[in-house]
Motif scaffolding. Structure first.
Motif, PDB file in Angstrom:
ATOM      1  N   ARG A   1       9.286 -15.366 -10.750  1.00 18.52           N
ATOM      2  CA  ARG A   1       8.840 -15.334  -9.357  1.00 18.52           C
ATOM      3  C   ARG A   1       9.706 -14.370  -8.578  1.00 18.52           C
ATOM      4  N   ARG A   2       9.039 -13.692  -7.641  1.00 18.89           N
ATOM      5  CA  ARG A   2       9.699 -12.684  -6.809  1.00 18.89           C
ATOM      6  C   ARG A   2      10.540 -11.717  -7.652  1.00 18.89           C
TER       7      ARG A   2
ATOM      8  N   ASP B   1       3.776  -6.284  -7.726  1.00 22.19           N
ATOM      9  CA  ASP B   1       4.155  -5.906  -6.365  1.00 22.19           C
ATOM     10  C   ASP B   1       3.708  -4.466  -6.120  1.00 22.19           C
TER      11      ASP B   1
ATOM     12  N   ILE C   1       1.900 -19.095  -3.079  1.00 21.43           N
ATOM     13  CA  ILE C   1       2.432 -17.775  -3.415  1.00 21.43           C
ATOM     14  C   ILE C   1       1.744 -16.762  -2.516  1.00 21.43           C
TER      15      ILE C   1
ATOM     16  N   GLN D   1      -0.129  -7.538  -3.315  1.00 16.24           N
ATOM     17  CA  GLN D   1       0.075  -7.739  -4.737  1.00 16.24           C
ATOM     18  C   GLN D   1      -1.269  -7.701  -5.462  1.00 16.24           C
TER      19      GLN D   1
ATOM     20  N   ASP E   1       5.874  -9.188 -10.460  1.00 19.41           N
ATOM     21  CA  ASP E   1       6.505 -10.077  -9.488  1.00 19.41           C
ATOM     22  C   ASP E   1       6.465 -11.534  -9.929  1.00 19.41           C
ATOM     23  N   THR E   2       5.296 -11.977 -10.393  1.00 23.13           N
ATOM     24  CA  THR E   2       5.106 -13.386 -10.745  1.00 23.13           C
ATOM     25  C   THR E   2       4.441 -13.486 -12.112  1.00 23.13           C
TER      26      THR E   2
END
Length: 448
Positions: free
Chosen positions: A420-421, A383, A57, A62, A409-410
């Motif tokens: 995720r993302r 993020d 990752i 982040q 984000d995760t």
């Protein structure tokens, strides 16, 4: 709906979170790596060695935080999100708990809890205390546990159920023993722990307190109760007079505890769950109980309580708590016409409440709550690339001031990636969305 029989998920894929701003247990943050193996944090450091079987990752730009811990949430209300506002507690109970909750079938319980878990996970909450007080049957209980299990979230399920609120102790005991026998933690991989939600002195007689506390202690389960709300005084004093206080008791709200009650809670080793948005906007108390709890050395965590009335994320609760507690502390100098000479509490204190503090309250202090080797890999990343999360040199402060669910984000729970993302696992989201749409249609039809 069949009961959970075992956690048969395969060992999660190893993960390397590379080059993120990692919040460390001492409150500092550094750009380092976090390696996850077998669902636990294996390495926290620079230039972690990659074996080749890991999922990488890229966490540049982040912030890596421990998963947030919500210490009081009624998960079944996930399907009734934004269903109530501008009413006080008893009007809310009639409108939501009775008006809609009484219409729930096991399928609706499953849908509400699953959607509630999706809301929590999406906002970076990896652990919840599910105060389950709308369960009328063993099928409802099984559906609730199944939804928590299927979501992937970590939870402590405090079982109250309709039998408790109605005073039907024989049914309440039978259902509690069913829960304990059928869904013991080893049956669900240790990810779902159990407890009992009791009515407490505000809603029950002394004799009923003896029965409910005695049942919890006979089963070896921790206890949670609503207490210390405006207009419902004396809960701790009553429990103290019955010799029922103890380190296994969690008090939700606690806004209006007296000094004597705070001392009793502290001396008995009890814990507190504050729910700032609901506490203040519903009128359960003038201010959250965080400041007094900290002043008395009582472990305290934060909760969203009900998404039917308030937000589903803890970032909002942290910010509101800081504002409320500083307002409490600043009141005296301001009343004298003076500017406060110093400010109490910090953003790191609030983050601690939502991570390590919550872990302590739920009895998970040795498992989650901080990024350290050996802990369960319950982690989130934010993020930082959006303008509202830009910072001069303090990404942790920037996140505290401005982050929300959209910035998560995760999300990783027990080493498994659930978001995720910026996007929840597709199979989980589609399933939960389908279930809640069907449930809402059924509830609306029954309410006609």
């Amino acid at each position: 709906m069949e009961a959970v029989v075992s956690d048969t998920l395969p060992t999660p894929t190893p993960i390397v979170i590379r080059d993120g701003h990692v919040l460390l247990p001492d409150g500092t943050s550094r750009i380092i790596d976090v390696v996850v193996r077998d669902g636990r944090i294996a390495v926290v450091g620079e230039d972690a060695t990659v074996v080749g079987d890991e999922e990488i990752i890229d966490a540049r730009d982040q912030l890596v935080l421990p998963g947030l811990v919500d210490t009081h949430r009624h998960m079944w209300l996930g399907s009734l999100s934004a269903g109530s506002s501008d009413v006080t507690l008893f009007s809310y109970a009639r409108q939501v708990n009775e008006g809609h909750g009484d219409l729930f079938t096991p399928e609706d319980v499953y849908a509400g809890v699953l959607w509630g878990a999706v809301q929590a996970i999406n906002a970076g909450v990896t652990t919840v205390a599910d105060w389950a007080h709308n369960l009328g049957s063993e099928a409802d209980i099984d559906a609730n546990v199944r939804a928590l299990y299927d979501s992937g979230i970590r939870a402590r399920l405090y079982f109250g159920g309709k039998a408790s609120s109605s005073g039907d102790h024989s049914r309440y005991e039978a259902q509690a023993r069913h829960l304990h026998a059928t869904h013991a933690p080893h049956r669900v991989g240790g990810r779902i722990a159990l407890g009992l939600a009791v009515r407490g002195p505000s809603m029950a007689t002394a004799a009923e307190n003896d029965v409910e506390f005695g049942l919890a202690r006979d089963l070896g389960l921790p206890i949670s109760l609503h207490a210390g709300m405006a207009g419902l005084p004396g809960a701790v004093d009553q429990l103290g007079s019955q010799d029922l206080l103890g380190p296994d008791v969690n008090y939700v709200h606690a806004n209006e505890f007296t000094e004597q009650e705070w001392k009793q809670v502290a001396e008995s080793g009890g814990t507190v769950s504050a729910t700032p948005t609901v506490d203040m906007t519903m009128g359960l108390g003038a201010l959250p109980a965080v400041g007094p709890a900290l002043d008395h050395g009582v472990p305290v965590g934060l909760g969203a309580d009900t998404v039917a009335y308030g937000p589903s994320d803890l970032f909002t609760e942290m910010r509101l708590t800081l504002a409320a507690e500083r307002s409490r502390a600043n009141a005296e100098p301001i009343s004298r016409g003076e500017m406060p000479g110093a400010l109490r509490h910090s953003h790191l204190d609030m983050l601690d409440l939502a991570t390590r503090g919550g872990a302590r309250v739920l009895g998970f202090a040795d498992q989650i709550g901080e990024i350290a080797v050996g802990r369960q890999a319950d982690l989130i990343t934010l993020d930082l690339s959006a303008p509202h999360l830009d910072s001069f040199d303090n990404p942790v402060l920037a996140a505290f001031l401005s982050a929300g669910a959209r910035d998560v984000d995760t999300v990783i729970v027990a080493g498994r990636i659930l978001k995720r993302r910026g996007t929840l696992a597709d199979s989980l989201l589609r399933k939960a969305h389908l279930e809640v749409r069907r449930s809402r249609a059924r509830i609306r039809e029954r309410s006609l």
